[in-house]
Design an enzyme around this catalytic site. Structure first.
Site, PDB file in Angstrom:
ATOM      1  N   LYS A 179       0.258  -1.120   0.325  1.00 27.91           N
ATOM      2  CA  LYS A 179       0.051   0.371   0.087  1.00 27.91           C
ATOM      3  C   LYS A 179       1.058   1.417   0.368  1.00 27.91           C
ATOM      4  CE  LYS A 179      -1.486   2.446   1.928  1.00 27.91           C
ATOM      5  NZ  LYS A 179      -1.469   4.552   1.499  1.00 27.91           N
ATOM      6  N   GLU A 254      10.470   1.708   9.689  1.00 27.47           N
ATOM      7  CA  GLU A 254      11.242   2.585   9.692  1.00 27.47           C
ATOM      8  C   GLU A 254      10.841   3.873   9.522  1.00 27.47           C
ATOM      9  OE1 GLU A 254      14.599   2.042   8.857  1.00 27.47           O
ATOM     10  OE2 GLU A 254      14.905   0.212   7.878  1.00 27.47           O
ATOM     11  N   CYS A 288      14.340  11.252   6.160  1.00 29.08           N
ATOM     12  CA  CYS A 288      14.035  10.509   7.857  1.00 29.08           C
ATOM     13  C   CYS A 288      14.669  11.283   8.323  1.00 29.08           C
ATOM     14  CB  CYS A 288      13.093   9.055   7.790  1.00 29.08           C
ATOM     15  SG  CYS A 288      14.346   8.475   6.876  1.00 29.08           S
ATOM     16  N   GLU A 389       9.571  15.616  15.317  1.00 32.90           N
ATOM     17  CA  GLU A 389       9.913  15.868  13.383  1.00 32.90           C
ATOM     18  C   GLU A 389       9.116  17.238  12.972  1.00 32.90           C
ATOM     19  OE1 GLU A 389       9.168  12.576  11.217  1.00 32.90           O
ATOM     20  OE2 GLU A 389      10.988  12.160  11.196  1.00 32.90           O
TER      21      GLU A 389
HETATM   22  P1  NAP Z   1       2.295   8.600   7.974  1.00 33.79           P
HETATM   23  O1  NAP Z   1       1.805   9.339   8.075  1.00 33.79           O
HETATM   24  O2  NAP Z   1       2.738   8.184   9.143  1.00 33.79           O
HETATM   25  O3  NAP Z   1       2.194   7.735   6.544  1.00 33.79           O
HETATM   26  C1  NAP Z   1       2.696   6.390   6.301  1.00 33.79           C
HETATM   27  C2  NAP Z   1       2.420   4.953   5.581  1.00 33.79           C
HETATM   28  O4  NAP Z   1       1.028   5.121   6.372  1.00 33.79           O
HETATM   29  C3  NAP Z   1       1.714   5.735   3.812  1.00 33.79           C
HETATM   30  O5  NAP Z   1       1.351   5.172   2.871  1.00 33.79           O
HETATM   31  C4  NAP Z   1       0.127   6.127   4.696  1.00 33.79           C
HETATM   32  O6  NAP Z   1      -0.924   6.359   3.156  1.00 33.79           O
HETATM   33  C5  NAP Z   1       0.167   4.722   5.654  1.00 33.79           C
HETATM   34  N1  NAP Z   1      -0.772   5.087   6.904  1.00 33.79           N
HETATM   35  C6  NAP Z   1      -1.317   5.837   7.627  1.00 33.79           C
HETATM   36  N2  NAP Z   1      -2.430   6.275   8.534  1.00 33.79           N
HETATM   37  C7  NAP Z   1      -2.200   4.565   8.727  1.00 33.79           C
HETATM   38  C8  NAP Z   1      -3.017   3.369   9.585  1.00 33.79           C
HETATM   39  N3  NAP Z   1      -4.057   3.992  10.270  1.00 33.79           N
HETATM   40  N4  NAP Z   1      -3.091   2.348   9.359  1.00 33.79           N
HETATM   41  C9  NAP Z   1      -1.735   1.474   7.852  1.00 33.79           C
HETATM   42  N5  NAP Z   1      -1.822   2.863   7.450  1.00 33.79           N
HETATM   43  C10 NAP Z   1      -1.380   4.118   7.762  1.00 33.79           C
HETATM   44  O7  NAP Z   1       3.893   8.964   7.538  1.00 33.79           O
HETATM   45  P2  NAP Z   1       4.290  10.210   5.664  1.00 33.79           P
HETATM   46  O8  NAP Z   1       3.360  11.429   6.368  1.00 33.79           O
HETATM   47  O9  NAP Z   1       3.482   9.488   4.750  1.00 33.79           O
HETATM   48  O10 NAP Z   1       5.675  10.266   5.514  1.00 33.79           O
HETATM   49  C11 NAP Z   1       6.409  10.674   6.360  1.00 33.79           C
HETATM   50  C12 NAP Z   1       7.153  10.416   7.964  1.00 33.79           C
HETATM   51  O11 NAP Z   1       7.891   8.853   7.024  1.00 33.79           O
HETATM   52  C13 NAP Z   1       8.338  11.018   8.454  1.00 33.79           C
HETATM   53  O12 NAP Z   1       7.680  11.188  10.325  1.00 33.79           O
HETATM   54  C14 NAP Z   1       9.556  10.265   7.995  1.00 33.79           C
HETATM   55  O13 NAP Z   1      10.577  10.336   8.594  1.00 33.79           O
HETATM   56  C15 NAP Z   1       8.900   9.436   7.815  1.00 33.79           C
HETATM   57  N6  NAP Z   1       9.871   8.204   7.365  1.00 33.79           N
HETATM   58  C16 NAP Z   1      10.699   7.177   7.246  1.00 33.79           C
HETATM   59  C17 NAP Z   1      11.840   7.331   6.867  1.00 33.79           C
HETATM   60  C18 NAP Z   1      13.020   5.849   7.219  1.00 33.79           C
HETATM   61  O14 NAP Z   1      13.594   5.431   6.547  1.00 33.79           O
HETATM   62  N7  NAP Z   1      13.033   6.019   9.182  1.00 33.79           N
HETATM   63  C19 NAP Z   1      11.593   6.810   5.842  1.00 33.79           C
HETATM   64  C20 NAP Z   1      11.285   7.896   5.246  1.00 33.79           C
HETATM   65  C21 NAP Z   1       9.714   8.175   5.500  1.00 33.79           C
HETATM   66  P3  NAP Z   1      -1.649   7.734   3.257  1.00 33.79           P
HETATM   67  O15 NAP Z   1      -0.302   8.358   2.610  1.00 33.79           O
HETATM   68  O16 NAP Z   1      -3.047   7.021   2.253  1.00 33.79           O
HETATM   69  O17 NAP Z   1      -2.275   8.150   4.496  1.00 33.79           O
END
Ligand code: NAP
Ligand code: MG
Length: 506
Positions: A179, A254, A288, A389
């Site tokens: 997804k 991650e 990140c 963050e």
């Molecule tokens: P996010 O809101 O946590 O979303 C990540 C993924 O999870 C998306 O596909 C999102 O879908 C899905 N999601 C959201 N709510 C969910 C739920 N209740 N159940 C299952 N899946 C769910 O993060 P983002 O805003 O898209 O990305 C930014 C974050 O990612 C930052 O915090 C960053 O640090 C982190 N990140 C970490 C790394 C690493 O390697 N450590 C790398 C890249 C990014 P939708 O988009 O459809 O809401």
């Protein structure tokens, strides 16, 4: 009319059961890039069942590592051939600058090739030498795929994150339901077409696009999923753990970071200034590992800040497809609002905003979700802008007196993803690096990630590792097979513990 993308389930492009679609928007112009199927619970269920069947009955898990590796290598080479398409989508769908998009597309082929080849070096079966004894027992360590892997990815590296997950899972013999982030779905569906063309058996890779709370949650909660691999925010990562607990899915996470970039007074200052700019403003701070907390030793603080500001002012903010652009937009309006809100929080907390702090006024950019390069000085590590963050082009600058104090500040965080140390004295830098509680530390560099080295977080930055051999092993179960070679009567332990020989009666 923009292109419409369907769900990819069991080797077929299918409309979502609800018949609903949502729009994927260009972050720089607000224009519609594509229409994306809004997959929901029933679609996830169909995809998971297809992946389950492909795993349990299909040839995939039983094929040799070599055969699976070849399919991945085909995809890697197609990624290179079709790099223009992917670069275009990275720009249009995620707002990546031309330079970031080219690097990401190039690296994805490299990562995929690495997974394909590194897997060949992992023995699916080997003797446990220090346990096996001729005439007593032969002991085997067998590595098997885990099963159906649910994978959920974010928008900031919309091609790379899916590759980091799909590659290792598939090459080790698992099947996948992915997804992607709702903002960047088209790019993942184009990637799927390469796997399809490379001859991947049906049901092995399924992609259900949709919203996190609908499709994402249905995937992480599905009882037929054996493992969840998630990249995203720590907040959603915690939900993943709760969801995984229902049937004890294996899990790798991650998550977020608040990396400290530590500059000691004996560093090469000019190089450290350039790196600090790269550390925070790369992809508008939506990384990140971004160097969001810049820790400067007191004696060099003022000189460093002056040089940093001079160069930060020269950063060219512009349309992502423009070659000269250093920094493009944030991914969405929501993200732009979140970042601007954090800037207000920083000001209210008493930090001094000495650059940026707003959306640029250039009329070419007002349709996009831009935030100017922003710099806060006089930051205390207890402030929210130093602890939370932000995921935007906002740097918090702090100062310290001794390396010990720098370590204390750096480690005073719920996160532990990455960090850096700048010094001309390797030994001193290494001593600091060893004391940082993070999964990656760079000495005199930043953001460098190698496909051969494990990547992941300490503390609330994650669980498990991606990349390297460790990353591949996260997609295997290990089994011990003991082949006994002693005759039953020699098994003293049985008789001593339970089956004590009975005294003959009479
Ligand atoms: P996010 O809101 O946590 O979303 C990540 C993924 O999870 C998306 O596909 C999102 O879908 C899905 N999601 C959201 N709510 C969910 C739920 N209740 N159940 C299952 N899946 C769910 O993060 P983002 O805003 O898209 O990305 C930014 C974050 O990612 C930052 O915090 C960053 O640090 C982190 N990140 C970490 C790394 C690493 O390697 N450590 C790398 C890249 C990014 P939708 O988009 O459809 O809401
Ligand atoms: Mg999201």
């Amino acid at each position: 009319m923009s292109q419409r993308y369907e769900l990819y389930i069991n080797g077929q492009w299918q409309a979502p059961k609800s018949g609903q679609y949502f729009e994927s928007l260009n972050p720089a112009s607000g224009e519609v890039v594509a229409e994306i199927a809004r997959g929901q619970k029933e679609d996830i269920d169909a995809a998971v069942k297809a992946a389950r069947k492909a795993f349990d009955e299909g040839p995939w898990a039983k094929m040799s590592q070599q055969e699976r590796s070849e399919i991945l290598q085909k995809v890697a080479s197609e990624l290179e051939t079709q790099s223009r398409l992917f670069v275009g989508l990275l720009i249009n769908e995620s707002g990546a600058t031309l330079r970031k998009a080219k690097t990401e597309a190039f690296l994805c082929g490299k990562y995929l090739n690495y997974f394909a080849k590194a897997a060949l070096k992992i023995n699916p079966e080997e003797s446990i030498e220090n346990l096996s004894k001729p005439g007593v027992s032969e002991n085997l360590l067998v590595r098997e795929p885990i099963g159906v892997c649910g994978q959920i990815t974010p928008w900031n590296f919309p091609l790379q994150m899916p590759i980091w997950k799909i590659g290792p899972a598939l090459v080790m013999g698992n099947t996948v339901v992915l997804k992607p982030a709702e903002e960047t779905s088209a790019i993942v569906l184009e990637l799927v077409k390469l796997f399809e063309a490379a001859g991947l058996p049906k049901g092995v890779l399924n992609v259900v696009t949709g919203y996190g709370k609908e499709a994402g949650a249905a995937l992480s909660q599905h009882p037929l999923v054996d493992k969840i691999a998630f990249t995203g925010s720590t907040e959603v990562g915690k939900l993943m753990m709760q969801d995984a607990s229902h049937n004890l899915k294996k899990i790798t996470l991650e998550l977020g970071g608040k990396s400290a970039n530590i500059v000691l007074e004996d560093a090469d200052l000019d190089q450290a200034v350039d790196a600090a700019l790269y550390a925070i403003y790369y992809h508008s701070g939506q990384a990140c590992t971004a160097g969001t907390r810049l820790l400067l030793q007191e004696s060099i603080h003022d000189r460093f800040v002056e040089k940093f500001l001079e160069k930060a002012k020269a950063i060219q903010i512009g349309l992502p497809e423009d070659k000269a652009t250093d920094m493009g937009p944030l991914v969405s309006k929501k993200q732009q609002e979140r970042v601007l809100n954090y800037i207000e929080i920083g000001k209210k907390e008493g930090a001094t905003c000495v650059l940026g702090g707003n959306a640029p006024e250039d009329p070419k950019l007002t349709k996009g979700h831009y935030v100017s390069p922003t710099v806060f000085i006089n930051v205390d590590n207890k402030m929210r802008i130093a602890q939370e963050e932000i995921f935007g082009p906002v740097i918090s600058i702090l100062s310290f007196k001794t390396p010990e104090e720098a370590i204390e500040i750096a480690n005073d965080s719920i996160y532990g993803l990455a960090g850096a140390v700048w010094s001309k004295n390797d030994e001193k830098a290494l001593s600091v690096a060893r004391q940082l509680r993070t999964g990656t530390v760079w000495i005199n560099d930043y953001h460098l990630i190698s496909e051969k080295a494990p990547f992941g977080g300490y503390k609330q930055s994650g669980i498990g590792r991606e990349l390297g051999e460790e990353g591949l092993l996260e997609y295997t179960e290990t089994k011990h097979i003991h082949i006994d070679q002693l005759k039953a009567r020699d098994k003293k332990f049985w008789y001593d513990s339970v089956l004590a020989p009975k005294q003959p009666v009479g």
